[in-house]
Design a protein around this motif. Sequence first.
Motif, PDB file in Angstrom:
ATOM      1  N   THR A  49      40.002  39.837  38.243  1.00  0.00           N
ATOM      2  CA  THR A  49      40.833  40.869  38.847  1.00  0.00           C
ATOM      3  C   THR A  49      40.539  42.235  38.244  1.00  0.00           C
ATOM      4  OG1 THR A  49      43.115  41.366  39.465  1.00  0.00           O
ATOM      5  CG2 THR A  49      42.779  40.650  37.221  1.00  0.00           C
ATOM      6  N   ASP A  50      40.790  43.268  39.032  1.00  0.00           N
ATOM      7  CA  ASP A  50      40.695  44.637  38.533  1.00  0.00           C
ATOM      8  C   ASP A  50      42.064  45.003  37.977  1.00  0.00           C
ATOM      9  OD1 ASP A  50      40.580  47.307  38.039  1.00  0.00           O
ATOM     10  OD2 ASP A  50      39.950  47.899  40.055  1.00  0.00           O
ATOM     11  N   PRO A  51      42.183  45.202  36.660  1.00  0.00           N
ATOM     12  CA  PRO A  51      43.510  45.451  36.077  1.00  0.00           C
ATOM     13  C   PRO A  51      44.164  46.752  36.543  1.00  0.00           C
ATOM     14  CG  PRO A  51      41.806  45.700  34.409  1.00  0.00           C
ATOM     15  CD  PRO A  51      41.137  45.158  35.623  1.00  0.00           C
ATOM     16  N   GLN A  52      43.386  47.626  37.196  1.00  0.00           N
ATOM     17  CA  GLN A  52      44.016  48.821  37.756  1.00  0.00           C
ATOM     18  C   GLN A  52      45.125  48.425  38.747  1.00  0.00           C
ATOM     19  OE1 GLN A  52      43.606  51.978  36.804  1.00  0.00           O
ATOM     20  NE2 GLN A  52      42.101  51.295  35.299  1.00  0.00           N
ATOM     21  N   ALA A  53      44.972  47.252  39.371  1.00  0.00           N
ATOM     22  CA  ALA A  53      45.995  46.759  40.303  1.00  0.00           C
ATOM     23  C   ALA A  53      47.332  46.564  39.581  1.00  0.00           C
ATOM     24  CB  ALA A  53      45.543  45.438  40.939  1.00  0.00           C
ATOM     25  N   LEU A  82      41.585  37.688  29.720  1.00  0.00           N
ATOM     26  CA  LEU A  82      40.641  38.313  28.793  1.00  0.00           C
ATOM     27  C   LEU A  82      40.093  39.583  29.434  1.00  0.00           C
ATOM     28  CD1 LEU A  82      38.810  38.178  26.196  1.00  0.00           C
ATOM     29  CD2 LEU A  82      37.139  37.016  27.635  1.00  0.00           C
ATOM     30  N   LEU A  83      40.264  40.699  28.726  1.00  0.00           N
ATOM     31  CA  LEU A  83      39.683  41.967  29.172  1.00  0.00           C
ATOM     32  C   LEU A  83      38.609  42.371  28.173  1.00  0.00           C
ATOM     33  CD1 LEU A  83      42.856  41.964  30.138  1.00  0.00           C
ATOM     34  CD2 LEU A  83      42.275  44.272  30.880  1.00  0.00           C
ATOM     35  N   PRO A  84      37.329  42.182  28.535  1.00  0.00           N
ATOM     36  CA  PRO A  84      36.240  42.576  27.640  1.00  0.00           C
ATOM     37  C   PRO A  84      35.913  44.062  27.847  1.00  0.00           C
ATOM     38  CG  PRO A  84      35.405  41.211  29.455  1.00  0.00           C
ATOM     39  CD  PRO A  84      36.834  41.539  29.753  1.00  0.00           C
ATOM     40  N   LEU A  85      36.066  44.861  26.809  1.00  0.00           N
ATOM     41  CA  LEU A  85      35.850  46.306  26.908  1.00  0.00           C
ATOM     42  C   LEU A  85      34.629  46.724  26.101  1.00  0.00           C
ATOM     43  CD1 LEU A  85      39.543  47.446  26.212  1.00  0.00           C
ATOM     44  CD2 LEU A  85      38.530  46.859  28.408  1.00  0.00           C
ATOM     45  N   LEU A 154      38.193  43.241  22.470  1.00  0.00           N
ATOM     46  CA  LEU A 154      38.833  42.181  23.266  1.00  0.00           C
ATOM     47  C   LEU A 154      40.329  42.452  23.375  1.00  0.00           C
ATOM     48  CD1 LEU A 154      37.114  39.031  21.705  1.00  0.00           C
ATOM     49  CD2 LEU A 154      36.388  40.357  23.704  1.00  0.00           C
ATOM     50  N   MET A 155      40.851  42.350  24.597  1.00  0.00           N
ATOM     51  CA  MET A 155      42.282  42.522  24.801  1.00  0.00           C
ATOM     52  C   MET A 155      42.800  41.494  25.799  1.00  0.00           C
ATOM     53  SD  MET A 155      42.627  46.695  25.014  1.00  0.00           S
ATOM     54  CE  MET A 155      44.103  46.995  24.089  1.00  0.00           C
ATOM     55  N   SER A 156      44.106  41.223  25.700  1.00  0.00           N
ATOM     56  CA  SER A 156      44.783  40.380  26.693  1.00  0.00           C
ATOM     57  C   SER A 156      45.499  41.309  27.676  1.00  0.00           C
ATOM     58  CB  SER A 156      45.801  39.476  25.997  1.00  0.00           C
ATOM     59  OG  SER A 156      46.954  40.237  25.665  1.00  0.00           O
ATOM     60  N   PRO A 157      45.999  40.786  28.797  1.00  0.00           N
ATOM     61  CA  PRO A 157      46.690  41.660  29.754  1.00  0.00           C
ATOM     62  C   PRO A 157      47.840  42.466  29.138  1.00  0.00           C
ATOM     63  CG  PRO A 157      46.125  39.620  30.836  1.00  0.00           C
ATOM     64  CD  PRO A 157      45.754  39.447  29.388  1.00  0.00           C
ATOM     65  N   HIS A 158      48.662  41.817  28.291  1.00  0.00           N
ATOM     66  CA  HIS A 158      49.789  42.606  27.760  1.00  0.00           C
ATOM     67  C   HIS A 158      49.311  43.648  26.752  1.00  0.00           C
ATOM     68  CE1 HIS A 158      50.773  40.421  23.848  1.00  0.00           C
ATOM     69  NE2 HIS A 158      51.206  41.618  23.560  1.00  0.00           N
ATOM     70  N   ASP A 159      48.273  43.324  25.979  1.00  0.00           N
ATOM     71  CA  ASP A 159      47.701  44.323  25.045  1.00  0.00           C
ATOM     72  C   ASP A 159      47.237  45.555  25.827  1.00  0.00           C
ATOM     73  OD1 ASP A 159      47.869  42.087  23.386  1.00  0.00           O
ATOM     74  OD2 ASP A 159      45.714  41.743  23.346  1.00  0.00           O
ATOM     75  N   TRP A 160      46.525  45.295  26.932  1.00  0.00           N
ATOM     76  CA  TRP A 160      45.915  46.373  27.721  1.00  0.00           C
ATOM     77  C   TRP A 160      46.975  47.246  28.372  1.00  0.00           C
ATOM     78  CZ3 TRP A 160      45.467  47.835  32.927  1.00  0.00           C
ATOM     79  CH2 TRP A 160      44.393  48.694  33.238  1.00  0.00           C
TER      80      TRP A 160
END
Length: 484
Positions: A49-53, A82-85, A154-160
């Motif tokens: 998913t695109d977290p901008q949503a 998992l959000l890999p930045l 590395l971040m999780s959805p709530h971290d981001w």
Amino acid sequence: MGIVAGLDSSSAFTRIVVCDTDTGAVLRQGYAPHPQPAGDPESLHPHETDPQAWLLSLGEAAGNGLLEGVQAIGVSAQQHGLLPLDAQGALVRPALVGNDKRAQVAAADLTEALGGRQAWVEAVGSVPQSAQPVAKLAWLARNEPDAARRTAVLMSPHDWLVWQLLGRPARRTTDRGGASGTGYWSAATGAYRPDLVELALGHMALLPEVLAPAEAAGMTPEGLLISAGTGETMAAALGLGLGPGDAVVSLGASGSVMAVHHEALTEPGGLITSLADAGGMHLPVVNTSNAVRALRGTAELLGTDLEGLSDLALKSTPGAHGLVLLPYLEGERTPNLPHTAGTLTGLRRDSMKPEHLARAAFEGMLCGLADALDVLRMRGVEIRRVFLLGAAAELPAVQAAAPGLFGTQIVVPAPADYAALGAARQAAWALGVQQGTLAPHTPPVWPGPVAQLFAPDEEYPAWQAVRQQYVATREQIHPGAFQA
């Protein structure tokens, strides 16, 4: 008197509740679905998913002045994301979310690479599963090496989401609850295992700082306090007001059993996933592969729906005229029988009736979950009451059988946004600590949920006989399954 907000960003929507800090009373609510990606709906894998949503739906849910007067916000978000930045904080690829089966092979390889299930249990209190970020990292390294090479944070959805609300500061944070689901942080030691990140990804990456339960992640430029945030499971536990002696049985297609405990628990075979909660305690979890899917399968077989199946089951009696269903329709995680199938035993001419099969389905599902509860009890977890969650908890056949089969009081909370409420309670806690009105080790006392209560009755001995018959059948067909 103050006002706080809790937002829950699930896999499909954002819900926001605005609450009174002292009483927990819900003053206002907001809701918005995550927008669907533009263009080809097939362009993204269902577990990407695109977290901008998430930000867009957050903005919509918070519209019309919903957050006016709010002093603090707590964030709950879907777990297992998992959000890999890259080093600049940009995503190297869409976020990986949910139980992504593509990572199953990677999870198995990781388990082997560290020396087996027990080695992982000792390291972080859980064995890699396809849903966990550590398995997603290994999948990324194998299937998208370029994206893996560029991954620096590395971040999780709530971290981001917390990081975005704070204006993307240099400091990145998480909480114990969120960290405990990654597969590279240990609830027992309270520390990361960077070597496991390296094992999965092939190199090190920056990990968020783990905040204490009542510690704030920061303040927005407008002076709004943002609490640590947490995963949906931990937020819901905080929203339900769970404490020691409380367990939660979640009835989804698969099932999960968790309890609040004072220490991290493990089980050598990895049946327990050792999570931390959002309040400074621990949340050992035992998962089953089969719960409501056993009911749905039986309902389809009998040409009815779940409500019809419940009505049928109530025409039978405890023990289903000798029918016993081992509901292992998708294999099973507890006990660890991944390649087995379900079994129906005790067929006699007089038991071959729809109502007895319906009854056996409910009893089999609940006995399978009772097995999971027993895994926790065998490790010294005291269980005085069980909260039943999920739509199936409203079925009369479940409510009739659960007290006797679980051997304890059953609480069926009224439907509510418990994850959002838990996030709001966390925000009130962090705000109270900052203002000097609350202690950092005791969350604010908010009233428990409106709920129906059910207790074992005079039929309790009959239900215990049903449970024993189920255990005897399981032992006969899968001897030593819980010792394996």
